[in-house]
Design a protein around this motif. Structure first.
Motif, PDB file in Angstrom:
ATOM      1  N   PRO A   7    -102.229 -46.598 -75.264  1.00  0.00           N
ATOM      2  CA  PRO A   7    -100.669 -46.761 -74.794  1.00  0.00           C
ATOM      3  C   PRO A   7     -99.622 -46.334 -75.659  1.00  0.00           C
ATOM      4  O   PRO A   7     -98.640 -46.976 -75.707  1.00  0.00           O
ATOM      5  CB  PRO A   7    -100.959 -48.368 -74.631  1.00  0.00           C
ATOM      6  CG  PRO A   7    -101.549 -48.882 -75.747  1.00  0.00           C
ATOM      7  CD  PRO A   7    -102.673 -48.068 -75.897  1.00  0.00           C
ATOM      8  N   PHE A   8     -99.665 -45.342 -76.307  1.00  0.00           N
ATOM      9  CA  PHE A   8     -98.654 -44.947 -77.268  1.00  0.00           C
ATOM     10  C   PHE A   8     -97.694 -43.769 -76.604  1.00  0.00           C
ATOM     11  O   PHE A   8     -97.820 -42.837 -77.329  1.00  0.00           O
ATOM     12  CB  PHE A   8     -99.488 -44.413 -78.528  1.00  0.00           C
ATOM     13  CG  PHE A   8    -100.307 -45.220 -79.100  1.00  0.00           C
ATOM     14  CD1 PHE A   8    -100.187 -46.561 -79.229  1.00  0.00           C
ATOM     15  CD2 PHE A   8    -101.769 -44.934 -79.557  1.00  0.00           C
ATOM     16  CE1 PHE A   8    -101.283 -47.276 -79.749  1.00  0.00           C
ATOM     17  CE2 PHE A   8    -102.443 -45.730 -80.045  1.00  0.00           C
ATOM     18  CZ  PHE A   8    -102.320 -46.891 -80.132  1.00  0.00           C
ATOM     19  N   LEU A   9     -97.049 -44.223 -75.578  1.00  0.00           N
ATOM     20  CA  LEU A   9     -96.029 -43.264 -75.010  1.00  0.00           C
ATOM     21  C   LEU A   9     -94.821 -42.970 -75.931  1.00  0.00           C
ATOM     22  O   LEU A   9     -94.277 -41.806 -75.795  1.00  0.00           O
ATOM     23  CB  LEU A   9     -95.586 -43.818 -73.798  1.00  0.00           C
ATOM     24  CG  LEU A   9     -96.697 -44.158 -72.541  1.00  0.00           C
ATOM     25  CD1 LEU A   9     -96.177 -44.655 -71.361  1.00  0.00           C
ATOM     26  CD2 LEU A   9     -97.285 -42.907 -72.246  1.00  0.00           C
ATOM     27  N   ALA A  23    -100.066 -41.187 -76.412  1.00  0.00           N
ATOM     28  CA  ALA A  23    -100.943 -41.909 -75.277  1.00  0.00           C
ATOM     29  C   ALA A  23    -102.274 -40.927 -74.873  1.00  0.00           C
ATOM     30  O   ALA A  23    -102.070 -39.604 -74.882  1.00  0.00           O
ATOM     31  CB  ALA A  23    -100.068 -42.240 -74.245  1.00  0.00           C
ATOM     32  N   ALA A  24    -103.201 -41.687 -74.605  1.00  0.00           N
ATOM     33  CA  ALA A  24    -104.354 -40.949 -73.907  1.00  0.00           C
ATOM     34  C   ALA A  24    -104.809 -41.692 -72.790  1.00  0.00           C
ATOM     35  O   ALA A  24    -105.309 -43.097 -73.144  1.00  0.00           O
ATOM     36  CB  ALA A  24    -105.296 -40.699 -75.049  1.00  0.00           C
ATOM     37  N   PHE A  25    -105.294 -41.059 -71.596  1.00  0.00           N
ATOM     38  CA  PHE A  25    -105.927 -41.729 -70.464  1.00  0.00           C
ATOM     39  C   PHE A  25    -107.279 -41.127 -70.395  1.00  0.00           C
ATOM     40  O   PHE A  25    -107.422 -39.620 -70.082  1.00  0.00           O
ATOM     41  CB  PHE A  25    -105.097 -41.402 -69.352  1.00  0.00           C
ATOM     42  CG  PHE A  25    -104.157 -42.481 -69.244  1.00  0.00           C
ATOM     43  CD1 PHE A  25    -104.079 -43.676 -68.621  1.00  0.00           C
ATOM     44  CD2 PHE A  25    -102.765 -42.082 -70.046  1.00  0.00           C
ATOM     45  CE1 PHE A  25    -102.892 -44.549 -68.603  1.00  0.00           C
ATOM     46  CE2 PHE A  25    -101.966 -42.810 -69.830  1.00  0.00           C
ATOM     47  CZ  PHE A  25    -101.829 -44.380 -69.066  1.00  0.00           C
ATOM     48  N   GLY A  41    -103.440 -49.742 -68.194  1.00  0.00           N
ATOM     49  CA  GLY A  41    -102.426 -49.755 -68.907  1.00  0.00           C
ATOM     50  C   GLY A  41    -101.807 -51.087 -69.649  1.00  0.00           C
ATOM     51  O   GLY A  41    -101.866 -51.351 -70.611  1.00  0.00           O
ATOM     52  N   LEU A  42    -101.890 -52.157 -68.454  1.00  0.00           N
ATOM     53  CA  LEU A  42    -101.886 -53.335 -68.816  1.00  0.00           C
ATOM     54  C   LEU A  42    -102.902 -54.108 -69.976  1.00  0.00           C
ATOM     55  O   LEU A  42    -102.692 -54.533 -70.820  1.00  0.00           O
ATOM     56  CB  LEU A  42    -101.794 -54.337 -67.663  1.00  0.00           C
ATOM     57  CG  LEU A  42    -100.594 -54.291 -66.741  1.00  0.00           C
ATOM     58  CD1 LEU A  42    -100.819 -54.931 -65.517  1.00  0.00           C
ATOM     59  CD2 LEU A  42     -99.073 -54.417 -67.361  1.00  0.00           C
ATOM     60  N   GLU A  43    -104.164 -53.435 -69.709  1.00  0.00           N
ATOM     61  CA  GLU A  43    -105.382 -53.890 -70.636  1.00  0.00           C
ATOM     62  C   GLU A  43    -105.131 -53.292 -71.881  1.00  0.00           C
ATOM     63  O   GLU A  43    -105.192 -53.736 -72.917  1.00  0.00           O
ATOM     64  CB  GLU A  43    -106.738 -53.378 -69.854  1.00  0.00           C
ATOM     65  CG  GLU A  43    -107.270 -54.216 -68.619  1.00  0.00           C
ATOM     66  CD  GLU A  43    -108.418 -53.539 -68.108  1.00  0.00           C
ATOM     67  OE1 GLU A  43    -108.700 -52.316 -68.535  1.00  0.00           O
ATOM     68  OE2 GLU A  43    -108.794 -54.016 -66.993  1.00  0.00           O
TER      69      GLU A  43
END
Length: 172
Positions: A7-9, A23-25, A41-43
């Motif tokens: 989650p590193f936006l 970030a990476a998905f 994202g919340l996780e």
């Protein structure tokens, strides 16, 4: 949902403070829906909180409460439950607004000698409901944490895309 998220936006904050991390998905498919991105994202953020909790837990007194604050989590019972499940410990919501500023003021009062103890009853926070963890969910989330850590190692620590530079780290 099958997603693993870093989650590193805006770069990574604590504990590694890598401003160049991104970030990476991973695991997106044709069946991935917007709600899956939100939940993943919340996780992912909950897993990062758990990493910090693991580092701090040895320094905390036995049974120290976990108190959450901030508009996003205070207004999301789903996220509070998720955080309790990920941490495997109860999470209590703070009813105090501006908790960071309040905490800084309390530390200032203590530093000035106006408080003898940081847990002085005169500055006790107003607390809301406590959410208890679910053991089965906790076990599943541990698998998710492990996936996130493996992805972190591959994409951030090993840095295959050259997102780091030597100036991001202290020189030995």
């Amino acid at each position: 949902h099958g997603l693993t998220v870093l989650p590193f936006l805006a770069g990574e904050r604590s504990p590694n403070w890598n401003g160049r991390a991104r970030a990476a998905f991973v695991g997106v498919s044709l069946t991935t829906e917007p709600r899956h991105f939100l939940r993943a994202g919340l996780e992912a953020v909950s897993y990062r909180f758990a990493l910090l909790y693991d580092l701090l837990k040895p320094l905390l007194p036995e049974g120290a409460p976990i108190i959450a604050n901030g508009g996003a989590i205070v207004h999301s019972p789903l996220w509070v439950q998720m955080l309790a499940d990920v941490l495997g410990t109860p999470v209590t919501i703070s009813q105090e607004g501006e908790a960071t500023s309040r905490g800084a003021a309390i530390l200032g009062l203590w530093g000035l000698g106006a408080l003898d103890r940081l847990d002085d009853p005169r500055v006790a926070a107003a607390l809301g409901p406590t959410t208890l963890p679910d053991k089965a969910s906790h076990d599943r989330y541990q698998e998710g944490r492990e996936r996130q850590q493996r992805l972190y190692k591959i994409l951030i620590e090993d840095d295959p895309f050259g997102t780091r530079s030597s100036k991001d780290y202290p020189q030995s």
